[in-house]
Design an enzyme around this catalytic site. Structure first.
Site, PDB file in Angstrom:
ATOM      1  CG  ASP A   1     -31.589 -36.439  73.097  1.00 49.99           C
ATOM      2  OD1 ASP A   1     -32.011 -37.447  72.503  1.00 49.99           O
ATOM      3  OD2 ASP A   1     -30.539 -36.450  73.769  1.00 49.99           O
ATOM      4  CB  SER A   2     -34.618 -38.022  68.213  1.00 52.19           C
ATOM      5  OG  SER A   2     -35.879 -38.072  68.851  1.00 52.19           O
TER       6      SER A   2
ATOM      7  CG  ASP B   1     -34.425 -38.158  75.669  1.00 47.08           C
ATOM      8  OD1 ASP B   1     -34.408 -39.074  76.516  1.00 47.08           O
ATOM      9  OD2 ASP B   1     -34.272 -38.354  74.443  1.00 47.08           O
TER      10      ASP B   1
ATOM     11  CE  LYS C   1     -35.231 -41.924  76.156  1.00 45.34           C
ATOM     12  NZ  LYS C   1     -33.860 -41.675  75.666  1.00 45.34           N
TER      13      LYS C   1
ATOM     14  CD  GLU D   1     -31.149 -45.262  71.200  1.00 46.82           C
ATOM     15  OE1 GLU D   1     -31.455 -44.817  72.322  1.00 46.82           O
ATOM     16  OE2 GLU D   1     -30.947 -44.519  70.212  1.00 46.82           O
TER      17      GLU D   1
HETATM   18  O1  KIV Z   1     -34.315 -39.192  71.462  1.00 47.54           O
HETATM   19  C1  KIV Z   1     -35.028 -40.156  71.181  1.00 47.54           C
HETATM   20  O2  KIV Z   1     -35.902 -40.103  70.320  1.00 47.54           O
HETATM   21  C2  KIV Z   1     -34.803 -41.404  71.901  1.00 47.54           C
HETATM   22  C3  KIV Z   1     -35.433 -42.644  71.359  1.00 47.54           C
HETATM   23  C4  KIV Z   1     -34.737 -43.020  70.112  1.00 47.54           C
HETATM   24  C5  KIV Z   1     -35.483 -43.724  72.336  1.00 47.54           C
HETATM   25  O3  KIV Z   1     -34.105 -41.420  72.874  1.00 47.54           O
END
Ligand code: KIV
Length: 267
Positions: free
Chosen positions: A34-35, A73, A103, A172
């Site tokens: 979700d980044s 995510d 995730k 993290e």
């Molecule tokens: O959203 C994301 O990219 C993540 C990673 C930083 C593990 O959860």
């Protein structure tokens, strides 16, 4: 891979061409994180990312992949409205997006949701330490696992997630010693981000390692390329050449046969 002491590599992707490059070059897992919200959609943090945003991008990533594991995510509030809603949303990421696993951020407080998703046949990856969907509660992007209390809680959470059946846990922004200690207590692999070399694998945000994200990047990121600067140069050169009449050149242009020209213009 953990048993054979082989390090696991993961990177994020949000689109078809990036997924294709990562996959063809042998990365073990691709996360549609979700980044996405911050590095692609221009949101301030990850809490604004929706299920629709995720599905749109997971589909594109899936089309670029052949061999890596595709993890997606679950976005903010998609697994906090009861287990039925959590299973439905996880199912959508699999059924509509074609992710292979999901995730979720958090420990024992979301255990029932994790168990229900796994019971539905969906592989789950955990995420402990800094959990960006809770930044307003955590008070910012602050390292987790600095006090004895935090370490004990993280270990308890990790063991509970393992018992619930998650296949791996992202750790993290956690001190290296703490991440190594937790990794040694688990039989499932840990994937670290800002968590030192003692994890069983590593993940980073691809836009960060390529120098594509213009916002601030944390200390744990290593820049492997400066693609953003390359893009700036290319765009500046293009604008200059168009303005000066230097592009397009003969080799970029199309011509009609002289005879046809005569017929068209009567010359
Ligand atoms: O959203 C994301 O990219 C993540 C990673 C930083 C593990 O959860």
């Amino acid at each position: 891979m953990k048993q054979n002491k082989q390090k696991i590599t993961m990177l994020t992707a949000y689109d078809y061409p990036t997924a294709k490059i990562l996959d063809e070059n042998g990365v073990d897992g691709i996360l549609v994180g979700d980044s996405l919200g911050m590095v692609v959609l221009g949101y301030e943090d990850t809490t604004q990312v929706t299920m629709e945003d995720m599905i749109h991008h997971i589909k594109a990533v899936n089309r670029g992949m052949k061999q890596a594991l595709l993890v997606a995510d679950m976005p903010f509030l998609s697994y906090h409205m009861g287990t039925i809603q959590s299973v439905k949303n996880a199912g959508k990421l699999i059924q509509e997006g074609h992710a292979q696993a999901v995730k979720l951020e958090g420990g024992q407080e979301i255990l029932e949701d994790i168990k229900a998703i796994i019971k539905a046949g969906i592989p789950v990856m955990g995420n402990l330490g800094l959990t960006p969907q809770s930044i307003h509660q955590l008070g910012g992007y602050i390292m987790q696992g600095k006090t004895e209390e935090q370490v004990n809680k993280m270990l308890e959470d990790a063991l509970a997630l393992e018992s619930a059946g998650v296949f791996s846990i992202v750790l993290e922004y956690v001190p290296a010693e703490v991440a190594a200690f937790i990794s040694s207590k688990l039989s499932i692999p840990t994937i670290g981000i800002g968590a030192g070399v003692g994890c069983d694998g590593q993940i980073l945000v691809t836009h960060d390692i390529l120098g594509l994200y213009q916002g601030s990047t944390p200390k744990f990121v290593k820049r492997y390329a400066e693609i953003g600067i390359e893009m700036e140069h290319a765009v500046q050169q293009y604008i200059q050449e168009v303005k000066q009449g230097l592009f397009p050149r003969e080799e970029h242009s199309f011509r009609v046969e002289k005879e046809s020209l005569k017929r068209i213009y009567g010359g």
